[in-house]
Enzyme design. Structure first.
Site, PDB file in Angstrom:
ATOM      1  N   ARG A 113       0.852  -1.199   0.000  1.00  9.03           N
ATOM      2  CA  ARG A 113       0.000   0.000   0.000  1.00  9.03           C
ATOM      3  C   ARG A 113       0.884   1.245   0.000  1.00  9.03           C
ATOM      4  O   ARG A 113       0.603   2.235  -0.675  1.00  9.03           O
ATOM      5  CB  ARG A 113      -0.870   0.032   1.261  1.00  9.03           C
ATOM      6  CG  ARG A 113      -1.959  -1.012   1.274  1.00  9.03           C
ATOM      7  CD  ARG A 113      -2.811  -0.851   2.541  1.00  9.03           C
ATOM      8  NE  ARG A 113      -3.668  -1.997   2.704  1.00  9.03           N
ATOM      9  CZ  ARG A 113      -3.699  -2.783   3.767  1.00  9.03           C
ATOM     10  NH1 ARG A 113      -2.940  -2.532   4.810  1.00  9.03           N
ATOM     11  NH2 ARG A 113      -4.508  -3.809   3.823  1.00  9.03           N
ATOM     12  N   ASP A 161     -16.071  -3.410  -4.315  1.00 10.06           N
ATOM     13  CA  ASP A 161     -16.096  -4.686  -3.593  1.00 10.06           C
ATOM     14  C   ASP A 161     -17.510  -5.243  -3.724  1.00 10.06           C
ATOM     15  O   ASP A 161     -18.479  -4.488  -3.709  1.00 10.06           O
ATOM     16  CB  ASP A 161     -15.735  -4.500  -2.116  1.00 10.06           C
ATOM     17  CG  ASP A 161     -15.290  -5.809  -1.466  1.00 10.06           C
ATOM     18  OD1 ASP A 161     -14.094  -5.955  -1.161  1.00 10.06           O
ATOM     19  OD2 ASP A 161     -16.151  -6.707  -1.288  1.00 10.06           O
ATOM     20  N   ASP A 194      -6.558  -7.068  -6.178  1.00  8.63           N
ATOM     21  CA  ASP A 194      -6.168  -7.879  -5.009  1.00  8.63           C
ATOM     22  C   ASP A 194      -7.320  -8.807  -4.625  1.00  8.63           C
ATOM     23  O   ASP A 194      -7.968  -8.615  -3.592  1.00  8.63           O
ATOM     24  CB  ASP A 194      -5.815  -6.932  -3.840  1.00  8.63           C
ATOM     25  CG  ASP A 194      -5.315  -7.701  -2.616  1.00  8.63           C
ATOM     26  OD1 ASP A 194      -4.812  -8.837  -2.789  1.00  8.63           O
ATOM     27  OD2 ASP A 194      -5.441  -7.177  -1.499  1.00  8.63           O
ATOM     28  N   CYS A 201      -3.015 -14.222  -3.461  1.00  9.60           N
ATOM     29  CA  CYS A 201      -2.702 -14.694  -2.102  1.00  9.60           C
ATOM     30  C   CYS A 201      -2.983 -16.187  -1.974  1.00  9.60           C
ATOM     31  O   CYS A 201      -3.045 -16.713  -0.874  1.00  9.60           O
ATOM     32  CB  CYS A 201      -3.464 -13.880  -1.049  1.00  9.60           C
ATOM     33  SG  CYS A 201      -5.233 -13.961  -1.242  1.00  9.60           S
TER      34      CYS A 201
END
Ligand code: SAH
Length: 395
Positions: free
Chosen positions: A214, A252, A299, A339
């Site tokens: 970030r 989102d 992400d 991830c």
């Protein structure tokens, strides 16, 4: 600790433990003696009865999660000693500091505590057990936290409902093990403020692993139009605004996440005219936004949690990256991440390369990103590296 049973290995099966790999697979076991139940401590011996170490037993493919690799029986101070080591490692990375008061205190195998994750939010420790043994030892872990953090520790919250093996999941086990504090709780990360709600948030309430990435994003955001997809708490959005982005859009699919992002933007005092939130699926959002953004963050959640989902996950990463590459402005920058533990660094790179071919644009790699120092990887357990990222320039 009370050592309930003994596990003796087949001849030659001691090699991985001699190399400090913390997982002992069930196929290596010759015989078991004493009380060997899920969650108990066991002593592991080689075929000649020599002690190799001690760990938690759990019936399954990984039969013992090793916690020590010598012949000394771990005593009551085991967790206190390990937590003190973990804290000292963070201190060497300047965590906590005047600017950051939240960090991961224990990162499983990376801290020699396989099955345990502890996130620290300015005085509150969120304990997450991934194994039956850590679940059984939660009181001893809490005592260890009290011993090392002393009066800095305000509360310990246990949150393992989503991480424990199915058969021992117990609705009632989540809750405070020590102290109590109201949520949301405000923390500081590189001087940016965030609201943390470990009770109803995802995972422990915040993704601490993106802290340094970030910060890097800030360097690319000044005067830029930034799109933060899969924004959750809006971490990347706050840093982009702080760096002077012209506008930031956060996307989102979860309404709750979008609301949390909005609150974090307000908490940091940014002009809300410059920021807009969208409760939408990222793939739908990207469809009609060609040439609107200079910087895009991708992400997504772990597309693959298991090996069998690997192929599907690769297709997911390829599609997502290709869509973003096609619609970003010329000269734009993409921060792209994975991830998923089962997608290793090379596979992720190859998948992004396939996306670039599909998008048909000239793409350069500016940086390779990873997880920060408070998410250490044991050199003997490379599986611990899970966060991979690339900074791409798209011509
Ligand atoms: N970048 C965040 C962490 C992302 S976690 C940070 O820095 O903290 C992944 C997020 O993706 C979750 O909030 C989840 O709600 C969201 N998500 C999952 N699938 C999605 C989709 N198809 N479109 C948009 N958001 C999605």
């Amino acid at each position: 600790m009370i050592i309930s049973g003994i596990i003796v290995l087949k001849k030659g099966k001691e090699i991985s433990l001699q190399r400090f790999h913390p997982w002992l697979f069930s196929g290596a076991i010759q015989k078991m003696e004493g009380l060997v139940n899920d969650g108990v401590w066991v002593e592991v011996r080689d075929a000649n009865n020599k002690t190799l170490g001690f760990g938690h037993y759990q019936n399954g493919s990984i039969a013992v999660r090793m916690l020590t690799f010598d012949s000394v029986t771990p005593d009551e101070s085991f967790y206190t000693k390990k937590l003190a080591q973990a804290l000292s490692l963070r201190a060497s990375a300047y965590l906590p500091s005047m600017h950051t008061n939240c960090f991961r205190l224990v990162h499983g195998e990376g801290d020699g505590l396989t099955g345990l994750v502890i996130d620290y939010y300015d005085g509150v420790a969120i304990v997450q057990a991934h194994s039956t043994g850590m679940h059984a030892d939660r009181e001893a872990i809490t005592a260890g936290l009290q011993a090392v953090l002393k009066d800095k520790l305000k509360a310990v919250y246990y949150k393992s409902q989503g991480t424990l093996p199915g058969k021992i999941r117990d609705e009632k086990s989540d809750g405070y093990l020590f102290g109590m504090t109201s949520v949301p709780h405000i923390v500081k990360e590189h001087d940016q403020k965030f609201l943390i709600d470990w009770e109803s948030g995802q995972k422990t309430g915040f993704f601490l692993d993106q802290r340094e990435n970030r910060k890097l994003l800030a360097d690319f955001s000044r005067n830029k139009k930034v799109l933060n997809t899969f924004c959750y708490t809006g971490g990347f959005s706050v840093y982009a605004l702080h760096a002077g982005a012209a506008t930031v859009h956060s996307v989102d699919s979860s309404e709750k996440a979008v609301e949390l992002t909005r609150k974090n933007i307000e908490l940091n005092g940014f002009d809300t005219q410059q920021h807009e939130c969208f409760a939408m699926d990222t793939f739908d959002f990207l469809k009609d936004k060609k040439d609107q953004y200079d910087v895009i963050i991708l992400d997504p959640p772990a597309f693959a949690k298991h090996r069998d989902a690997k192929h599907q996950a690769m297709k997911g990463y390829q599609r997502l990256n290709a869509e973003a590459m096609k619609m970003i402005k010329s000269g734009g920058i993409i921060f792209t991440f994975s991830c998923s533990q089962v997608i290793d660094r090379k596979l992720f790179y190859d998948t992004v390369t396939s996306a670039a071919i599909q998008a048909g644009r000239d793409i350069k790699v500016l940086s390779h990103l990873c997880q920060p120092a408070d998410h250490p990887v044991s050199i003997f357990h490379p599986e611990g590296e899970y966060l991979k990222g690339l900074v791409l320039s798209v011509v």
